[in-house]
Design a protein around this motif. Structure first.
Motif, PDB file in Angstrom:
ATOM      1  N   SER A 255      44.673  36.738  42.726  1.00 16.67           N
ATOM      2  CA  SER A 255      44.531  37.788  43.738  1.00 16.67           C
ATOM      3  C   SER A 255      43.634  37.355  44.897  1.00 16.67           C
ATOM      4  CB  SER A 255      43.985  39.068  43.094  1.00 16.67           C
ATOM      5  OG  SER A 255      42.669  38.835  42.631  1.00 16.67           O
TER       6      SER A 255
ATOM      7  N   LYS B 296      40.401  36.958  44.805  1.00 15.89           N
ATOM      8  CA  LYS B 296      39.054  37.507  44.692  1.00 15.89           C
ATOM      9  C   LYS B 296      38.167  36.517  43.927  1.00 15.89           C
ATOM     10  CE  LYS B 296      40.748  42.227  44.371  1.00 15.89           C
ATOM     11  NZ  LYS B 296      40.813  43.417  43.521  1.00 15.89           N
TER      12      LYS B 296
ATOM     13  N   PRO C 153      44.207  36.033  36.667  1.00 17.11           N
ATOM     14  CA  PRO C 153      44.489  37.163  37.568  1.00 17.11           C
ATOM     15  C   PRO C 153      43.479  37.270  38.710  1.00 17.11           C
ATOM     16  CG  PRO C 153      44.642  37.881  35.295  1.00 17.11           C
ATOM     17  CD  PRO C 153      44.096  36.495  35.279  1.00 17.11           C
TER      18      PRO C 153
END
Length: 163
Positions: free
Chosen positions: A90, A92, A86
């Motif tokens: 995203s 990040k 995840p």
């Protein structure tokens, strides 16, 4: 100069039948069907020098530690995938906990593989480390408890026993 050898005919049950052969073999030519009788067939067939049959207790303990190292690696890869995918999806940076978990996983798994290697080679430090790992794994119910009890039974008390 000619030497006389016994003819070795293998059987299906593993034991050789040696029948005398009076045909001399010249030194320059060697027939693969003839072998000198000074080397037993069991020694010649066992190239690594290890015994056949059951494993010694320390070998079993080494296999258990190696198996637990693989299980630990699989668990950490699963946790890392659940946390890391995840974060990477995203766009990040991964959280600091992820990097810490990955470093911890590499150290723990590498240490378990080193302990398993040492137990296979009957190193004293690996015996002590295996006992420590057995104590640490006791609270991890149910698999860790079984592994811990097994290691605490094998490593201190059956280290010098053969199969």
């Amino acid at each position: 100069m000619a030497q006389e050898f016994d003819r070795i005919e293998p059987t299906f049950n593993g034991g050789p039948i040696q029948t005398p052969s009076r045909a001399p073999i010249a030194d320059a030519t060697f027939d693969h069907r003839y072998r000198p009788t000074s080397v037993p067939l069991e020694v010649a067939s066992n190239l690594r020098g290890k015994r056949q049959g059951r494993l010694a207790p320390y070998e079993k303990a080494g296999r258990v530690i190696r198996l637990m190292a693989w299980v630990t690696a699989a668990i950490f890869v699963g946790i890392g995938a659940a946390v890391g995918f995840p974060a990477f999806a995203s766009g990040k940076y991964p959280p600091r906990e992820f990097i810490g978990l990955a470093a911890f996983a590499v150290v723990i798994t590498g240490a378990l593989f080193c302990v398993a290697w040492g137990v296979f080679r009957r190193r004293t430090w690996a015996r002590v480390a295996g006992v420590i790992y057995g104590v640490i794994s006791l609270p991890v119910f149910p698999i860790g408890t079984m592994v811990g009890i097994y290691l605490l039974w094998i490593l201190p008390f059956r280290w010098h026993h053969e199969a």
